[in-house]
Design a protein around this motif. Structure first.
Motif, PDB file in Angstrom:
ATOM      1  N   UNK A  48       0.809  -1.220   0.000  1.00 62.08           N
ATOM      2  CA  UNK A  48       0.000   0.000   0.000  1.00 62.08           C
ATOM      3  C   UNK A  48       0.842   1.269   0.000  1.00 62.08           C
ATOM      4  N   UNK A  49       1.989   1.255   0.687  1.00 59.10           N
ATOM      5  CA  UNK A  49       2.874   2.418   0.634  1.00 59.10           C
ATOM      6  C   UNK A  49       3.335   2.672  -0.806  1.00 59.10           C
ATOM      7  N   UNK A  50       3.666   1.604  -1.511  1.00 57.73           N
ATOM      8  CA  UNK A  50       4.118   1.745  -2.891  1.00 57.73           C
ATOM      9  C   UNK A  50       3.001   2.275  -3.783  1.00 57.73           C
ATOM     10  N   UNK A  51       1.798   1.745  -3.616  1.00 55.17           N
ATOM     11  CA  UNK A  51       0.669   2.205  -4.424  1.00 55.17           C
ATOM     12  C   UNK A  51       0.303   3.655  -4.099  1.00 55.17           C
ATOM     13  N   UNK A  52       0.337   4.014  -2.821  1.00 55.43           N
ATOM     14  CA  UNK A  52       0.068   5.404  -2.443  1.00 55.43           C
ATOM     15  C   UNK A  52       1.114   6.334  -3.041  1.00 55.43           C
ATOM     16  N   UNK A  53       2.355   5.862  -3.106  1.00 57.23           N
ATOM     17  CA  UNK A  53       3.425   6.633  -3.735  1.00 57.23           C
ATOM     18  C   UNK A  53       3.128   6.871  -5.214  1.00 57.23           C
ATOM     19  N   UNK A  54       2.611   5.854  -5.909  1.00 56.89           N
ATOM     20  CA  UNK A  54       2.291   6.005  -7.326  1.00 56.89           C
ATOM     21  C   UNK A  54       1.212   7.066  -7.519  1.00 56.89           C
ATOM     22  N   UNK A  55       0.142   7.002  -6.715  1.00 58.62           N
ATOM     23  CA  UNK A  55      -0.940   7.986  -6.831  1.00 58.62           C
ATOM     24  C   UNK A  55      -0.428   9.383  -6.481  1.00 58.62           C
ATOM     25  N   UNK A  56       0.379   9.476  -5.424  1.00 57.53           N
ATOM     26  CA  UNK A  56       0.928  10.773  -5.023  1.00 57.53           C
ATOM     27  C   UNK A  56       1.833  11.334  -6.111  1.00 57.53           C
ATOM     28  N   UNK A  57       2.613  10.484  -6.755  1.00 62.12           N
ATOM     29  CA  UNK A  57       3.524  10.943  -7.801  1.00 62.12           C
ATOM     30  C   UNK A  57       2.757  11.448  -9.012  1.00 62.12           C
ATOM     31  N   UNK A  58       1.685  10.752  -9.391  1.00 64.60           N
ATOM     32  CA  UNK A  58       0.857  11.222 -10.503  1.00 64.60           C
ATOM     33  C   UNK A  58       0.287  12.605 -10.204  1.00 64.60           C
ATOM     34  N   UNK A  59      -0.163  12.794  -8.958  1.00 68.01           N
ATOM     35  CA  UNK A  59      -0.680  14.106  -8.559  1.00 68.01           C
ATOM     36  C   UNK A  59       0.439  15.133  -8.492  1.00 68.01           C
ATOM     37  N   UNK A  60       1.622  14.700  -8.060  1.00 68.42           N
ATOM     38  CA  UNK A  60       2.771  15.604  -8.006  1.00 68.42           C
ATOM     39  C   UNK A  60       3.106  16.137  -9.400  1.00 68.42           C
ATOM     40  N   UNK A  61       2.935  15.308 -10.437  1.00 66.13           N
ATOM     41  CA  UNK A  61       3.153  15.766 -11.810  1.00 66.13           C
ATOM     42  C   UNK A  61       2.256  16.962 -12.128  1.00 66.13           C
ATOM     43  N   UNK A  62       0.993  16.894 -11.696  1.00 71.24           N
ATOM     44  CA  UNK A  62       0.066  18.001 -11.937  1.00 71.24           C
ATOM     45  C   UNK A  62       0.498  19.245 -11.171  1.00 71.24           C
ATOM     46  N   UNK A  63       0.883  19.044  -9.897  1.00 70.65           N
ATOM     47  CA  UNK A  63       1.368  20.181  -9.110  1.00 70.65           C
ATOM     48  C   UNK A  63       2.589  20.817  -9.769  1.00 70.65           C
ATOM     49  N   UNK A  64       3.491  19.990 -10.284  1.00 70.52           N
ATOM     50  CA  UNK A  64       4.702  20.517 -10.900  1.00 70.52           C
ATOM     51  C   UNK A  64       4.382  21.293 -12.176  1.00 70.52           C
ATOM     52  N   UNK A  65       3.434  20.803 -12.960  1.00 72.76           N
ATOM     53  CA  UNK A  65       3.028  21.540 -14.155  1.00 72.76           C
ATOM     54  C   UNK A  65       2.444  22.896 -13.786  1.00 72.76           C
ATOM     55  N   UNK A  66       1.650  22.926 -12.717  1.00 72.81           N
ATOM     56  CA  UNK A  66       0.987  24.161 -12.322  1.00 72.81           C
ATOM     57  C   UNK A  66       1.928  25.136 -11.619  1.00 72.81           C
ATOM     58  N   UNK A  67       2.792  24.612 -10.745  1.00 75.70           N
ATOM     59  CA  UNK A  67       3.666  25.511  -9.990  1.00 75.70           C
ATOM     60  C   UNK A  67       4.720  26.148 -10.890  1.00 75.70           C
ATOM     61  N   UNK A  68       5.122  25.452 -11.961  1.00 77.77           N
ATOM     62  CA  UNK A  68       6.091  26.053 -12.876  1.00 77.77           C
ATOM     63  C   UNK A  68       5.423  27.063 -13.811  1.00 77.77           C
ATOM     64  N   UNK A  69       4.103  26.929 -13.988  1.00 85.68           N
ATOM     65  CA  UNK A  69       3.370  27.901 -14.787  1.00 85.68           C
ATOM     66  C   UNK A  69       2.916  29.096 -13.957  1.00 85.68           C
ATOM     67  N   UNK A  70       2.578  28.831 -12.691  1.00 84.09           N
ATOM     68  CA  UNK A  70       2.090  29.880 -11.790  1.00 84.09           C
ATOM     69  C   UNK A  70       2.909  29.842 -10.502  1.00 84.09           C
ATOM     70  N   UNK A  71       4.126  30.367 -10.510  1.00 80.69           N
ATOM     71  CA  UNK A  71       5.023  30.296  -9.344  1.00 80.69           C
ATOM     72  C   UNK A  71       4.648  31.271  -8.244  1.00 80.69           C
ATOM     73  N   UNK A  72       3.447  31.068  -7.661  1.00 80.28           N
ATOM     74  CA  UNK A  72       2.975  31.885  -6.555  1.00 80.28           C
ATOM     75  C   UNK A  72       2.584  30.971  -5.409  1.00 80.28           C
ATOM     76  N   UNK A  73       2.676  31.478  -4.201  1.00 78.70           N
ATOM     77  CA  UNK A  73       2.576  30.632  -3.006  1.00 78.70           C
ATOM     78  C   UNK A  73       1.152  30.472  -2.494  1.00 78.70           C
ATOM     79  N   UNK A  74       0.201  30.148  -3.370  1.00 77.74           N
ATOM     80  CA  UNK A  74      -1.170  29.950  -2.907  1.00 77.74           C
ATOM     81  C   UNK A  74      -1.668  28.539  -3.140  1.00 77.74           C
TER      82      UNK A  74
END
Length: 504
Positions: A60-86
């Motif tokens: 389950x830790x490994x699977x949770x890591x996979x889901x978190x990483x997929x979501x992290x990809x979205x955060x990374x796309x957004x934070x590099x486009x909108x580098x503001x702390x909100x």
């Protein structure tokens, strides 16, 4: 006059306002992310997970890591486009442009901080008394005493919060090293036991259906629980304005931090299975937040490590709770200042210049939560609070992943792109987060009740504020004070305190 999402979230400094100092390089940012992810999560959920799936608790830790990483990809796309702390609220507002939706996302983050801090308080109390018991200083205390200490700790956090706490990157480094040291002790004990030939390494690939769920449902339920231990990576986006060259270093650093965290978690899981017997794994749910203490105590009977470990855990968990309550009170303060919550919640101490109303409000909610979940002697307190936190954040992550897809279509074709989540991964991440938030994963109904009750309180306050604003013709500011909270607080307190992160 109406405002566009870009206008609402325009945080470009004007006049004599100063930008935050960019002090975070790759190494400090990595330590910040790792420390934020580790937090109290691993202490809170390991026992519940082991009591659900047995020897394959690492999966389950490994699977949770996979889901978190997929979501992290979205955060990374957004934070590099909108580098503001909100963070999530910024992305939701830019994608949908609806103030109420932005409010729901922002208040869900507030509630997740409060439930996470309440979880930490209970884990802290259990480890504290576990340390006293192992050292022979007292017998096993009644549940009422553990609850009293947890509530007393929340009041202590409120006092510290009222005095004003300036976050320090160097201090975060020290805390991260303490957290990693405590987990390395658990790992070391597990491998020591295996080296002595007295462990149970063969159980690592054995599924034990302790709750008669079947393998799919049991692993799914444990993955939903494990997600609480993986959150924290998203908080790093609040540090983007203090990071050097964030577009370049954020993607690699965030993904590296997630990898380090899951590696430590899986090694901890292997140690737990190696030290404890299948019968002990079935009963470890009862240890709740003191499960890792049980492992260290059994695995090192001839060493004094088990006498020290619980207090290391207390130190790490205390830091998590403090950061969460700092975040929650500042977000409440920011939303009150933007006329999204009642103005009274934005009041500040005249001497200390700290948001006393936001601190009081978040503390009362946390105390009420602790009392509510402990009112049922049969309930798993830590599991219910950590599960509520995971549920709230899974809902927020679903919105962020959808926002990523929407904003990708709105992207200016001439704007430089630093990171893009591959293909339709944001859609897959949104579906997985929504799936793990559903009742089919075996989530206790009390977790939905807690989350619903907290959000209902926020909606009622929002509605009251909206009616007052409409009667007084006050323009709707939108729940966007988050990106300005740090600046306002910095000016008020004479230092750039900034918006604290939300480690779990």
């Amino acid at each position: 006059m109406s405002t566009t999402p870009d206008q609402v979230f325009d945080v470009t400094p004007e006049g004599d306002e100063h930008e935050l100092k960019r002090v975070l390089g790759p190494k400090l940012l990595l330590l910040f992310i790792v420390g934020d992810i580790l937090g109290a999560g691993i202490y809170a959920v390991t026992g519940t997970m082991a009591g659900t799936v047995g020897g394959i608790v690492w999966l389950p830790f490994l699977l949770a890591f996979v889901v978190a990483t997929l979501t992290a990809f979205s955060y990374l796309e957004l934070v590099t486009q909108y580098p503001q702390a909100a963070g999530a609220a910024l992305y939701a507002h830019k994608a949908f442009g609806i103030h109420f939706v932005t409010f729901l996302v922002a208040f869900a983050v507030v509630c997740s901080g409060i439930t996470s801090a309440s979880t930490s308080a209970n884990v802290l109390a259990q480890n504290f008394f576990g340390g006293l018991e192992i050292n022979g200083w007292m017998e096993v205390p009644p549940q009422g005493m553990i609850t009293a200490v947890a509530m007393g700790f929340m009041l202590l956090l409120a006092i510290i919060n009222l005095r004003g706490v300036g976050e320090s990157v160097k201090f975060n480094v020290v805390l991260t090293l303490v957290e990693m040291t405590a987990l390395c002790i658990v790992i070391g004990v597990g491998f020591y036991v295996m080296a002595q030939g007295t462990g149970n390494p063969g159980e690592i690939f054995v599924f034990n259906d302790y709750q008669d769920k079947g393998m799919f449902l049991a692993v799914t339920a444990a993955t939903s629980i494990a997600f609480f231990a993986m959150v924290g990576f998203e908080d790093s986006v609040n540090m983007v304005e203090e990071t050097q060259h964030p577009e370049k270093i954020f993607p690699r650093t965030m993904l590296t931090g997630l990898g380090i965290a899951v590696l430590l978690y899986m090694l901890v899981a292997v140690s737990v299975v190696s030290v404890l017997s299948p019968t002990e794994l079935a009963n470890i749910r009862e240890a709740e937040g003191a499960a890792l203490l049980e492992v260290v105590h059994k695995g090192s009977p001839d060493f004094p490590i088990d006498k020290i470990f619980p207090f290391l855990a207390v130190f790490a968990v205390a830091n998590t709770a403090l950061i969460n309550m700092l975040m929650a009170s500042r977000l409440i303060y920011g939303m009150a200042r933007q006329d999204v919550l009642p103005r009274a919640l934005g009041k500040v101490l005249p001497t200390r210049r700290t948001p006393w109303a936001g601190i009081a409000f978040s503390t009362v909610l946390a105390l009420g939560l602790i009392l509510y979940v402990t009112s049922d002697p049969e309930s798993n307190i830590v599991a219910n609070l950590s599960g509520t936190t995971a549920f709230l954040l899974l809902c927020v992550f679903t919105v962020v992943n959808v926002a990523c897809l929407i904003l990708r279509r709105k992207r200016d074709p001439d704007r430089k792109v630093f990171f893009t989540s591959p293909g339709q991964l944001p859609l897959l991440a949104a579906l997985l987060c929504a799936f793990l938030a559903g009742p089919w994963v075996g989530r206790n109904v009390i977790q939905y009740q807690i989350a619903g009750g907290l959000m209902a309180i926020g909606v009622v306050l929002w509605l009251v504020t909206w009616l007052i604003n409409k009667r007084t013709n006050t323009p709707e500011g939108g729940p966007v004070g988050m990106q300005n909270v740090g600046k306002d607080q910095g000016k008020n307190e004479g230092k750039d305190e900034g918006l604290p992160p939300t480690g779990r």
